[in-house]
Design a protein around this motif. Structure first.
Motif, PDB file in Angstrom:
ATOM      1  N   PRO A 152       0.808  -1.229   0.000  1.00  0.00           N
ATOM      2  CA  PRO A 152       0.000   0.000   0.000  1.00  0.00           C
ATOM      3  C   PRO A 152       0.834   1.269   0.000  1.00  0.00           C
ATOM      4  O   PRO A 152       0.414   2.295  -0.551  1.00  0.00           O
ATOM      5  CB  PRO A 152      -0.830  -0.126   1.292  1.00  0.00           C
ATOM      6  N   ASP A 156       0.401   4.187  -2.753  1.00  0.00           N
ATOM      7  CA  ASP A 156       0.213   5.606  -2.429  1.00  0.00           C
ATOM      8  C   ASP A 156       1.261   6.469  -3.124  1.00  0.00           C
ATOM      9  O   ASP A 156       0.953   7.559  -3.618  1.00  0.00           O
ATOM     10  CB  ASP A 156       0.278   5.820  -0.914  1.00  0.00           C
ATOM     11  N   ILE A 394      -4.338  -3.755   7.136  1.00  0.00           N
ATOM     12  CA  ILE A 394      -4.310  -3.260   5.759  1.00  0.00           C
ATOM     13  C   ILE A 394      -5.717  -3.158   5.196  1.00  0.00           C
ATOM     14  O   ILE A 394      -6.110  -2.141   4.621  1.00  0.00           O
ATOM     15  CB  ILE A 394      -3.451  -4.196   4.876  1.00  0.00           C
TER      16      ILE A 394
END
Length: 458
Positions: A152, A156, A394
């Motif tokens: 992640p 991002d 997550i």
């Protein structure tokens, strides 16, 4: 008769030509630089510091990370695992430090780190004996979650960086995709030296493309001091708050769990023995660096999982490569202009490289799990539940919000949640002999390559 250099007894002791050490070491630093500067930026903002003071946090973090990397890779007496491990400011401590800093500033944070770090140094020898609790079924689960939990961050970055102007713009994703494509093409077309530089080349190409695209800004590079040594207690002397110390001590044990997992993981990738003594030396260096960090205005250090992935991708196992990278970090900490240049690498470029790096960590975990025996036991359940627990933060970041803060500190980190779950289930199913059965359950059965269930007595 021409002399030949004997092969090193251990893969990590290989000595490469100096030019290669510099290039590969720099690649390690470029890989982790974005993650390195993020914690001081986040915590400094939460503490309400000025831009100049936040700059001191960043510089101190780079400097301490360099010293910690040198200690970990080269070793000094009982300190250092002497493995190709890059140390950097830990993400695991960010949420706790933000909570402390938002109420009392950074001085209570520094005080809590000093005390908790000393506790970690003392506990390192005992903690290292837990290495026997980390067989492949445990380490494979943890390494897989390490990679998956980092992805992640890469996504991002690929979107432009959290809170950045234009976050999610398709052009950011295109730049990340271009960087990824360059890395993949170089990895496929070239071999040897060039192939091992695929990450570095991809990031350079991505940055060069970003300049005319208006996504790389180097205007701030010339401004500021050219050389600056991190001041001692430059942001104030530590304040010792009991609550902050307890919270940070919990975080320190989480960091130790993650670092131990990374040490074991890098040992498997390098294919070198890692016993409890080596783990203890690594944890001791980790904790010593974390204890010293507040003196220079920095935060706890830990092994960087993304660099574990870089070792797996490049195949460069020499710890001296990482040591040179640590030296580069020290220079960046002393010469801020270099740090400002590296900081100008666009987030989407880091994202494209991060997809390969973090994904390779998960792939390394899967490879470890492929060596696990699943017949006539419940290892399948150990893996399933450990990975599921690791993915909770997550998939549902607020899952543990209503629980006591101590629970959240441990379980809000997917890595530590997976580690605790895997270790406990392995003990419950495989080490507690009173409960081991010849026919454990239907979960012991595993499908073959055709999808047929294999009998548990095979």
């Amino acid at each position: 008769m021409a002399s030949t250099t004997p092969a090193p007894a251990r893969p990590e002791d290989e000595r490469l030509p100096f030019a290669q050490l510099v290039v590969y070491g720099t690649q390690h630093i470029l890989t982790m630089y974005g993650g390195l500067i993020a914690p001081p930026l986040i915590v400094g903002s939460a503490a309400g510091l000025s831009a100049q003071d936040i700059g001191l946090l960043v510089t101190a973090g780079i400097f301490i990370s360099g010293l910690a990397t040198l200690l970990q890779s080269l070793g000094l007496g009982p300190f250092g695992a002497r493995l190709p491990i890059v140390q950097g400011i830990s993400f695991a401590s960010v949420s706790t430090m933000v909570s402390i800093a938002s109420h009392g500033g950074v001085r209570p944070v520094f005080g809590a780190i000093l005390v908790a770090g000393l506790v970690g140094v003392i506990a390192s020898s005992f903690f290292a004996h837990l290495v026997k609790l980390f067989p492949p079924v445990v380490t494979g689960s943890i390494i897989t979650v390490i990679g998956v939990s980092l992805l992640p961050v890469a996504f991002d970055w690929a979107l432009g960086g959290v809170a950045a102007l234009g976050y999610g713009n398709p052009s950011n994703i295109a730049l990340a995709g271009l960087t990824l494509l360059v890395i993949l093409v170089i990895s496929r077309v070239f071999q040897g030296f060039v192939s091992r530089l695929s990450i570095l080349i991809g990031m350079i190409v991505g940055t060069l493309v970003a300049v005319p695209w208006g996504k790389a800004d180097f205007s701030a590079v010339p401004h500021g001091k050219a050389v600056s040594f991190p001041p001692i207690f430059g942001l104030g002397t530590p304040v010792f708050d009991a609550g902050a110390i307890v919270a940070m001590t919990v975080v320190i044990f989480v960091i130790m769990t993650e670092t131990m997992a990374d040490i074991i993981a890098i040992g498997q990738i390098v294919e070198t023995p890692v016993d409890h003594k080596r783990v203890a030396n690594g944890l001791r260096a980790d904790m010593l660096s974390s204890t010293v960090a507040p003196v220079f205005g920095a935060f706890p250090a830990s092994a960087f999982a993304q660099n574990v992935g870089l070792v797996a991708i490049t195949g460069i196992k020499s710890r001296f490569t990482v040591a040179v990278g640590g030296g580069v970090l020290v220079l960046l900490g002393l010469v801020p202009i270099f740090g400002r240049m590296v900081a100008a690498i666009p987030a989407p470029v880091l994202g494209g490289a991060g997809i390969v790096l973090f994904g390779s960590v998960a792939a390394s975990g899967i490879r470890t799990l492929s060596r696990v025996e699943y017949a006539d036991n419940l290892n399948l359940v150990v893996v399933a539940v450990a990975i599921a627990m690791g993915l909770v933060p997550i998939a549902r970041p607020h899952f543990w919000d209503k629980f006591p803060s101590g629970v959240g500190v441990v379980l809000d980190s997917g890595i530590s949640a997976a580690a605790v779950t895997a270790v406990l289930l392995n003990l419950f199913f495989n080490r507690w002999r009173a409960l081991v059965k010849d026919k454990p359950s239907v979960f012991a059965a595993a499908p073959d390559e055709r999808g047929n269930t294999l009998p548990t007595d095979s």
